[in-house]
Every structure is written in structure tokens, then in C-alpha cells.
Scaffold this motif. Structure first.
Motif, PDB file in Angstrom:
ATOM      1  N   GLU A 177       0.850  -1.180   0.000  1.00  0.00           N
ATOM      2  CA  GLU A 177       0.000   0.000   0.000  1.00  0.00           C
ATOM      3  C   GLU A 177       0.894   1.242   0.000  1.00  0.00           C
ATOM      4  N   TRP A 232       0.120  -0.736   7.162  1.00  0.00           N
ATOM      5  CA  TRP A 232      -0.583   0.426   6.611  1.00  0.00           C
ATOM      6  C   TRP A 232      -1.882   0.698   7.350  1.00  0.00           C
ATOM      7  N   ARG A 233      -2.499  -0.345   7.889  1.00  0.00           N
ATOM      8  CA  ARG A 233      -3.784  -0.200   8.576  1.00  0.00           C
ATOM      9  C   ARG A 233      -3.635   0.277  10.014  1.00  0.00           C
ATOM     10  N   LYS A 283      -1.333   5.440   9.902  1.00  0.00           N
ATOM     11  CA  LYS A 283      -2.287   6.312   9.207  1.00  0.00           C
ATOM     12  C   LYS A 283      -2.111   7.765   9.635  1.00  0.00           C
ATOM     13  N   SER A 284      -1.914   7.986  10.924  1.00  0.00           N
ATOM     14  CA  SER A 284      -1.743   9.352  11.423  1.00  0.00           C
ATOM     15  C   SER A 284      -0.468   9.981  10.885  1.00  0.00           C
ATOM     16  N   LYS A 319      -3.231   2.508  13.205  1.00  0.00           N
ATOM     17  CA  LYS A 319      -3.640   3.892  13.452  1.00  0.00           C
ATOM     18  C   LYS A 319      -2.443   4.826  13.467  1.00  0.00           C
ATOM     19  N   ALA A 334      -0.883  10.799   7.167  1.00  0.00           N
ATOM     20  CA  ALA A 334      -1.709  11.991   7.024  1.00  0.00           C
ATOM     21  C   ALA A 334      -0.903  13.256   7.299  1.00  0.00           C
TER      22      ALA A 334
END
Length: 261
Positions: free
Chosen positions: A155, A247-248, A253-254, A250, A257
Motif C-alpha cells: 500500500e 498500513w492499517r 495512518k496518522s 492507526k 496523514a
């Protein structure tokens, strides 16, 4: 009995039915029908080869065979719950291991990790140089930065433009500075250095002009330390990548972002 063949659903139903001595109340707790509870118990009895419940005039009764393993069963469920909480705690940890090329870390990533780190005092980073290859399994990586044409099997999201910029000092030499990976190579460079970051530094010092990824040069250009002498589009660019499980997370992801905003 092999652990991989443990009838966990049936054991969970047994625990609930034994606590209530009622298939109906067990069904309410488990959000299934009483018939489904009865079927699970019958299947479990077949697997174990014992009778777990009997119906009497007073209602449902647990057999000695059914009662024999309840304490150990409930301890096992508590240990599984502890295991799940431990895994979730690790999932929500604030420690991230990131692999990136050395020049990318020096020229772009380091400053952004510093800014992101100021948002949470518990954040901690382990930075791994990815110049010599990338192995998510051996390095226990959460995220990696690659200079490539596409994300490949993992990903990922692209960051920055797919372009190179030629930079130098206003009064510096116009001869090229070479580095591994510079577009098209440089014929008769005035100097050859190990990576694009060192090429930028040499260009700022006036040694020559370096053609490097825009993302690496943007801070020096914005600060006026380097002067631009042209751009060109290329097929490759920087990507943030990770296998699907990482990739999943948290925390990943933060971070993604924050790095792509």
C-alpha cells in the motif's frame, strides 16, 4: 487435541450457558438464537465426546463433565482477553520505525518528523537507512520511503512532484555534480558525491550545479540557500509505502496523514 482445532465458538457458548443455566439467556448475551446455542452445545458435545448439560424438572443442569473444565476455560478466556489488550496496546503505541534514504531524511523527512513529534510528547521514531535495500520483515518497519515509479506490491501514496530541479549558487560553477541516480547521468562532472543531499550541499557551496528531486531541494530553495536553474519531469517520485497490516495501523495512518497534508 491440536490448538488450531479448538472449538472456540462452542467453548464460548458453553461458558455463557453454564453461567446462566439457560440457553435463552446465553443466546441474549451472545446475540444469537436459543436454537443456535443448542446447536453449538450439541456440536461441542460431539467433538468432546461428553454430555455437558441435562434437562431436569428444575431446569437446565450442568453435568460433572461439563463443570470439570469450566475454571480452566474461564482462565483461558481471561488470558486471551489480556493477549488482545496487549496487541491493541502495541497497535496504539507511539513508536514508529521508518526506513528512508539518508538524503531524504536529511533534506525533507527529519524536519517534518520533528514538527509531528511536537504534537505528542509520547511519539518516538527509529530511522533506518534504506539506501541498501528494504525488508519490512527483518527490520520490523512500520513505514518506508522509496524513490520509485509506483508503489508495487505494498500500500502507498506518492509525495511531492515527479520532477527534478537543477540548483546551484548564484556565482558558482556551472559544471554538473554527479551522484548515483541523477537523471541520465552526468558527463564529465566536476565532482561525484554519494547522494542527492550531498550534491545539493556541494552546489550551495558553489562547487557546481546539482540536478536532484524537487522534494529534496525545496527547503534550500525556499530559504534562498540555493538558486534554481531549471526543472524537468521524470517518471519516478517518492512514495510512502507499507504492507497492508502496517498500513492499517492507526499510528501509521496518522503519520501518513501528517506527511501528506
Amino acid at each position: 487435541m491440536k490448538r488450531t482445532h479448538l472449538p472456540l465458538n462452542g467453548l464460548r457458548v458453553l461458558d455463557a450457558a453454564a453461567r446462566y443455566l439457560s440457553f435463552t439467556r446465553a443466546a441474549d448475551e451472545l446475540a444469537v438464537t436459543p436454537a443456535a446455542v443448542g446447536q453449538q452445545i450439541r456440536t461441542l458435545e460431539d467433538v468432546l465426546g461428553v454430555v455437558l448439560f441435562r434437562r431436569t424438572a428444575k431446569g437446565l443442569e450442568l453435568t460433572p463433565e461439563g463443570a470439570a473444565g469450566l475454571d480452566a476455560l474461564r482462565r483461558g478466556f481471561l488470558e486471551m482477553e489480556e493477549a488482545v489488550r496487549a496487541m491493541q496496546a502495541q497497535q496504539s503505541s507511539r513508536h514508529l520505525t521508518i526506513a528512508a534514504p539518508r538524503d531524504f531524511t536529511a533534506k525533507w523527512l527529519g524536519a517534518r518528523l520533528a514538527a509531528y513529534g511536537r504534537t505528542d510528547p509520547e511519539l518516538a521514531f527509529a530511522l533506518v537507512a534504506s539506501d541498501d535495500g528494504l525488508d519490512f520483515t527483518q527490520a520490523n518497519l512500520d513505514l518506508a520511503v522509496c524513490f520509485t515509479g509506483e508503489k508495487g506490491e505494498h500500500e502507498g501514496v506518492p509525495i511531492g512532484p515527479r520532477a527534478f530541479v537543477t540548483v546551484g549558487a548564484p556565482d558558482g560553477s556551472a559544471r554538473p555534480i554527479g551522484w548515483p541516480g541523477c537523471p541520465g547521468g552526468e558527463s564529465e562532472p566536476i565532482a561525484t558525491v554519494a547522494d542527492a543531499g550531498l550534491a545539493i550541499d556541494a552546489a550551495i557551496a558553489g562547487l557546481g550545479r546539482a540536478t536532484v528531486p524537487v522534494l529534496l531541494a525545496e527547503a534550500d530553495l525556499a530559504a534562498g540557500r540555493a538558486v534554481e536553474f531549471g526543472r524537468q519531469e521524470v517518471e519516478r517520485g517518492y512514495w510512502l509505502i507499507a504492507p497492508v497490516p502496517q498500513w492499517r495501523q492507526k499510528k501509521v495512518k496518522s503519520l501518513v496523514a501528517a506527511l501528506t497534508q
